[in-house]
Design a protein around this motif. Structure first.
Motif, short mmCIF file in Angstrom:
data_model
loop_
_atom_site.label_atom_id
_atom_site.label_comp_id
_atom_site.label_asym_id
_atom_site.label_seq_id
_atom_site.Cartn_x
_atom_site.Cartn_y
_atom_site.Cartn_z
N LEU A 122 0.82 -0.84 0.08
CA LEU A 122 0.09 0.45 0.21
C LEU A 122 0.48 1.07 0.03
O LEU A 122 0.44 1.85 -1.21
N LEU A 123 1.87 1.08 1.12
CA LEU A 123 2.87 2.52 1.03
C LEU A 123 3.12 2.94 -0.96
O LEU A 123 2.98 3.57 -1.25
N GLU A 124 4.03 1.38 -0.90
CA GLU A 124 4.61 1.77 -2.96
C GLU A 124 2.53 2.29 -3.59
O GLU A 124 3.31 3.30 -4.32
N LYS A 125 1.87 2.19 -3.27
CA LYS A 125 1.28 2.85 -4.46
C LYS A 125 0.68 4.16 -3.65
O LYS A 125 0.12 4.59 -4.94
N VAL A 126 0.51 3.99 -2.82
CA VAL A 126 0.12 5.71 -2.26
C VAL A 126 1.92 6.65 -2.20
O VAL A 126 0.58 7.77 -2.82
N ILE A 127 2.40 6.29 -2.32
CA ILE A 127 3.41 7.02 -2.36
C ILE A 127 3.96 8.39 -3.85
O ILE A 127 4.01 9.36 -3.24
N GLY A 128 3.65 7.78 -4.64
CA GLY A 128 3.46 8.68 -6.05
C GLY A 128 2.27 9.43 -5.63
O GLY A 128 2.29 11.23 -6.42
N PHE A 129 1.49 9.53 -4.77
CA PHE A 129 0.11 10.24 -4.51
C PHE A 129 0.35 11.23 -4.11
O PHE A 129 -0.51 12.34 -3.83
N LEU A 130 1.84 11.49 -3.03
CA LEU A 130 2.29 12.75 -2.33
C LEU A 130 2.87 13.40 -3.10
O LEU A 130 3.77 13.51 -2.71
N LYS A 131 1.71 14.83 -2.93
CA LYS A 131 2.74 15.61 -3.04
C LYS A 131 2.51 17.31 -2.54
O LYS A 131 2.00 17.21 -1.97
N THR A 132 3.10 18.35 -3.16
CA THR A 132 3.06 19.52 -2.01
C THR A 132 2.29 20.36 -3.15
O THR A 132 2.76 20.71 -4.23
N ASP A 133 1.59 21.13 -2.74
CA ASP A 133 0.74 22.21 -4.09
C ASP A 133 1.63 23.35 -4.36
O ASP A 133 2.69 23.80 -3.66
N GLY A 134 1.38 23.76 -5.04
CA GLY A 134 1.94 25.27 -5.52
C GLY A 134 2.05 26.81 -3.92
O GLY A 134 3.16 27.13 -4.12
N LYS A 135 1.55 26.09 -3.09
CA LYS A 135 1.32 26.81 -2.03
C LYS A 135 1.99 26.46 -1.06
O LYS A 135 2.54 26.60 0.26
N GLY A 136 2.71 24.97 -1.06
CA GLY A 136 3.15 24.47 -0.12
C GLY A 136 2.57 23.04 0.43
O GLY A 136 3.13 22.42 1.50
#
Length: 156
Positions: A122-136
């Motif tokens: 599950l971590l491997e599947k989710v990690i790519g969807f964790l981001k920061t947006d333009g405001k951090g």
């Protein structure tokens, strides 16, 4: 995944691994602080820059031994694409140890058990969807990381 707020009550350099810090992180569990190893030494010159801070951790990962140190979770950070800069996420004032992060209007489902997280990757599947947006602001699938005290973001 189960992302929780915790306070780093103790942090020290791993004696045998130049990139690792060893931490004790209180996420409000009756059993006391968890031990977690993190690869933050290249980004935080001294342990006192981490000790005493509130952080976010993945709380439902299966424990694993890193360089002889048992790690019971993973600290979440924001990083540049090339990983030349890595920073702990900022937890809003008023957040409590053990607060569970929710992701905008995504359903807050029961967290998977550590063995299931590992087996189903599950971590491997989710990690790519964790981001920061333009405001951090830390996001998952574009939805902000939030706790009752507010939104979680990378340092400005």
């Amino acid at each position: 995944l189960d992302v929780r707020v915790g306070t780093v009550v103790k942090c020290w350099p791993h004696p045998d691994a130049e990139k690792l810090y060893c931490e004790e992180i209180d996420i409000g569990e009756e059993s006391g602080p968890r031990t977690i190893a993190s690869g933050l030494r290249p980004f935080y010159a001294t342990a006192d820059l981490i000790q005493g801070r509130q952080v976010l951790i993945f709380a439902n990962l299966k424990a694993r031994t890193m360089q002889g140190f048992k790690s019971n979770g993973m600290v979440l950070c924001a990083a540049t694409a090339d990983h030349s800069k890595v920073q702990l996420l900022e937890v809003p004032k008023g957040a409590k140890n053990g607060d569970r992060v929710v992701f905008g209007d995504l359903p807050n489902v029961e967290a998977a058990k550590p063995a299931s997280v590992q087996k189903k990757k599950l971590l491997e599947k989710v990690i790519g969807f964790l981001k920061t947006d333009g405001k951090g602001v830390a996001t998952m699938l574009g939805k902000p990381f939030t706790v009752d005290a507010g939104v979680i973001a990378a340092p400005a």
